[in-house]
Design a protein around this motif. Structure first.
Motif, PDB file in Angstrom:
ATOM      1  N   MET A 162       0.827  -1.184   0.000  1.00  9.86           N
ATOM      2  CA  MET A 162       0.000   0.000   0.000  1.00  9.86           C
ATOM      3  C   MET A 162       0.872   1.248   0.000  1.00  9.86           C
ATOM      4  SD  MET A 162      -3.241  -0.032   0.165  1.00  9.86           S
ATOM      5  CE  MET A 162      -4.515  -1.195   0.099  1.00  9.86           C
ATOM      6  N   ALA A 163       0.329   2.304  -0.508  1.00 11.51           N
ATOM      7  CA  ALA A 163       1.050   3.578  -0.536  1.00 11.51           C
ATOM      8  C   ALA A 163       1.031   4.217   0.844  1.00 11.51           C
ATOM      9  CB  ALA A 163       0.413   4.518  -1.537  1.00 11.51           C
ATOM     10  N   ASP A 164       2.103   4.918   1.126  1.00 11.59           N
ATOM     11  CA  ASP A 164       2.218   5.600   2.420  1.00 11.59           C
ATOM     12  C   ASP A 164       1.621   6.997   2.284  1.00 11.59           C
ATOM     13  OD1 ASP A 164       2.905   6.383   4.944  1.00 11.59           O
ATOM     14  OD2 ASP A 164       4.986   6.840   4.422  1.00 11.59           O
ATOM     15  N   HIS A 165       0.520   7.270   2.956  1.00  9.69           N
ATOM     16  CA  HIS A 165      -0.163   8.558   2.883  1.00  9.69           C
ATOM     17  C   HIS A 165       0.102   9.422   4.093  1.00  9.69           C
ATOM     18  CE1 HIS A 165      -2.262   7.541  -0.768  1.00  9.69           C
ATOM     19  NE2 HIS A 165      -2.639   6.377  -0.218  1.00  9.69           N
ATOM     20  N   ALA A 166       1.069   9.076   4.869  1.00 10.68           N
ATOM     21  CA  ALA A 166       1.356   9.851   6.075  1.00 10.68           C
ATOM     22  C   ALA A 166       2.047  11.159   5.697  1.00 10.68           C
ATOM     23  CB  ALA A 166       2.249   9.040   7.009  1.00 10.68           C
ATOM     24  N   HIS A 167       1.789  12.189   6.466  1.00 12.35           N
ATOM     25  CA  HIS A 167       2.436  13.480   6.250  1.00 12.35           C
ATOM     26  C   HIS A 167       3.825  13.448   6.877  1.00 12.35           C
ATOM     27  CE1 HIS A 167      -1.043  15.424   4.583  1.00 12.35           C
ATOM     28  NE2 HIS A 167      -1.792  14.831   5.516  1.00 12.35           N
ATOM     29  N   HIS A 168       4.797  13.918   6.127  1.00  9.52           N
ATOM     30  CA  HIS A 168       6.161  13.927   6.624  1.00  9.52           C
ATOM     31  C   HIS A 168       6.475  15.309   7.192  1.00  9.52           C
ATOM     32  CE1 HIS A 168       6.967  10.015   4.927  1.00  9.52           C
ATOM     33  NE2 HIS A 168       6.380  10.414   3.813  1.00  9.52           N
ATOM     34  N   ALA A 169       7.136  15.350   8.285  1.00 11.28           N
ATOM     35  CA  ALA A 169       7.417  16.608   8.987  1.00 11.28           C
ATOM     36  C   ALA A 169       8.481  17.445   8.292  1.00 11.28           C
ATOM     37  CB  ALA A 169       7.838  16.323  10.419  1.00 11.28           C
ATOM     38  N   ASN A 170       9.350  16.847   7.493  1.00 13.42           N
ATOM     39  CA  ASN A 170      10.446  17.605   6.893  1.00 13.42           C
ATOM     40  C   ASN A 170      10.126  18.185   5.517  1.00 13.42           C
ATOM     41  OD1 ASN A 170      10.347  15.222   5.554  1.00 13.42           O
ATOM     42  ND2 ASN A 170      12.528  14.743   5.736  1.00 13.42           N
ATOM     43  N   VAL A 171       8.909  18.054   5.037  1.00 19.84           N
ATOM     44  CA  VAL A 171       8.517  18.613   3.746  1.00 19.84           C
ATOM     45  C   VAL A 171       8.135  20.073   3.948  1.00 19.84           C
ATOM     46  CG1 VAL A 171       6.876  18.462   1.852  1.00 19.84           C
ATOM     47  CG2 VAL A 171       7.721  16.377   2.939  1.00 19.84           C
ATOM     48  N   PRO A 172       8.787  21.007   3.207  1.00 17.74           N
ATOM     49  CA  PRO A 172       8.450  22.426   3.386  1.00 17.74           C
ATOM     50  C   PRO A 172       7.080  22.747   2.784  1.00 17.74           C
ATOM     51  CG  PRO A 172      10.057  22.179   1.644  1.00 17.74           C
ATOM     52  CD  PRO A 172       9.875  20.827   2.248  1.00 17.74           C
ATOM     53  N   SER A 173       6.457  23.764   3.300  1.00 19.26           N
ATOM     54  CA  SER A 173       5.156  24.173   2.762  1.00 19.26           C
ATOM     55  C   SER A 173       5.360  24.896   1.426  1.00 19.26           C
ATOM     56  CB  SER A 173       4.451  25.091   3.757  1.00 19.26           C
ATOM     57  OG  SER A 173       5.206  26.270   3.928  1.00 19.26           O
ATOM     58  N   MET A 174       4.314  25.013   0.667  1.00 19.40           N
ATOM     59  CA  MET A 174       4.384  25.654  -0.645  1.00 19.40           C
ATOM     60  C   MET A 174       4.621  27.149  -0.487  1.00 19.40           C
ATOM     61  SD  MET A 174       3.997  23.206  -2.772  1.00 19.40           S
ATOM     62  CE  MET A 174       3.495  23.887  -4.305  1.00 19.40           C
ATOM     63  N   ASP A 175       5.457  27.692  -1.358  1.00 18.50           N
ATOM     64  CA  ASP A 175       5.762  29.117  -1.354  1.00 18.50           C
ATOM     65  C   ASP A 175       4.921  29.776  -2.450  1.00 18.50           C
ATOM     66  OD1 ASP A 175       6.814  31.597  -1.084  1.00 18.50           O
ATOM     67  OD2 ASP A 175       8.866  31.049  -1.635  1.00 18.50           O
ATOM     68  N   TYR A 176       3.697  30.162  -2.104  1.00 23.79           N
ATOM     69  CA  TYR A 176       2.766  30.677  -3.100  1.00 23.79           C
ATOM     70  C   TYR A 176       3.189  32.020  -3.671  1.00 23.79           C
ATOM     71  CZ  TYR A 176      -0.302  26.847  -1.980  1.00 23.79           C
ATOM     72  OH  TYR A 176      -0.813  25.598  -1.808  1.00 23.79           O
ATOM     73  N   SER A 177       3.862  32.842  -2.908  1.00 22.60           N
ATOM     74  CA  SER A 177       4.322  34.123  -3.447  1.00 22.60           C
ATOM     75  C   SER A 177       5.380  33.896  -4.532  1.00 22.60           C
ATOM     76  CB  SER A 177       4.880  35.008  -2.330  1.00 22.60           C
ATOM     77  OG  SER A 177       6.007  34.399  -1.727  1.00 22.60           O
ATOM     78  N   HIS A 221       5.513  31.189  -6.442  1.00 18.60           N
ATOM     79  CA  HIS A 221       4.763  30.653  -7.579  1.00 18.60           C
ATOM     80  C   HIS A 221       4.121  31.783  -8.375  1.00 18.60           C
ATOM     81  CE1 HIS A 221       4.988  26.313  -6.820  1.00 18.60           C
ATOM     82  NE2 HIS A 221       4.933  26.617  -5.535  1.00 18.60           N
ATOM     83  N   GLU A 222       3.529  32.735  -7.680  1.00 18.78           N
ATOM     84  CA  GLU A 222       2.906  33.878  -8.356  1.00 18.78           C
ATOM     85  C   GLU A 222       3.938  34.705  -9.109  1.00 18.78           C
ATOM     86  OE1 GLU A 222      -0.272  34.944  -8.760  1.00 18.78           O
ATOM     87  OE2 GLU A 222      -0.919  33.045  -7.887  1.00 18.78           O
ATOM     88  N   ARG A 223       5.097  34.916  -8.505  1.00 16.32           N
ATOM     89  CA  ARG A 223       6.155  35.698  -9.146  1.00 16.32           C
ATOM     90  C   ARG A 223       6.658  34.988 -10.402  1.00 16.32           C
ATOM     91  NH1 ARG A 223      11.504  36.545  -9.424  1.00 16.32           N
ATOM     92  NH2 ARG A 223      12.066  34.666  -8.278  1.00 16.32           N
ATOM     93  N   THR A 224       6.815  33.681 -10.327  1.00 16.40           N
ATOM     94  CA  THR A 224       7.267  32.904 -11.487  1.00 16.40           C
ATOM     95  C   THR A 224       6.224  32.939 -12.599  1.00 16.40           C
ATOM     96  OG1 THR A 224       8.534  31.458 -10.051  1.00 16.40           O
ATOM     97  CG2 THR A 224       8.035  30.630 -12.247  1.00 16.40           C
TER      98      THR A 224
END
Length: 94
Positions: A1-16, A18-21
């Motif tokens: 089965m796939a692991d659907h757990a959230h990992h603590a070391n993944v950074p959050s998305m930088d939406y600003s 993304h908008e600039r790009t």
């Protein structure tokens, strides 16, 4: 089965970032499209009216206006469109 757990070391998305790009991509696409149309109009002046000197000047102006359009957010696609209008006028008046 796939692991659907959230990992603590993944950074959050930088939406600003993304908008600039995305804004930068749209800016480059607008300028590139208008420069391409200006160069096609310059080539039409040379091919249809046999005014290759005018076509050369129009192509050089289109390339210069591309640099101006990319460097300035305010001017953007308007600089190459001015060259496009000049080349279309040359196509009509020659």
């Amino acid at each position: 089965m796939a692991d659907h757990a959230h990992h603590a070391n993944v950074p959050s998305m930088d939406y600003s970032e993304h908008e600039r790009t995305y804004t930068g991509f749209v800016h480059i696409a607008e300028v590139a499209t208008s420069v391409s149309l200006a160069i096609v109009a310059a080539l039409a002046v040379g091919g249809v009216k046999h005014a290759w000197g005018t076509a050369l000047v129009g192509t050089l102006l289109a390339v210069i206006s591309a640099g101006v359009g990319i460097a300035s957010d305010k001017i953007s696609w308007r600089a190459p469109v001015a060259v496009l209008v000049l080349m279309l006028l040359a196509l009509l008046l020659y």
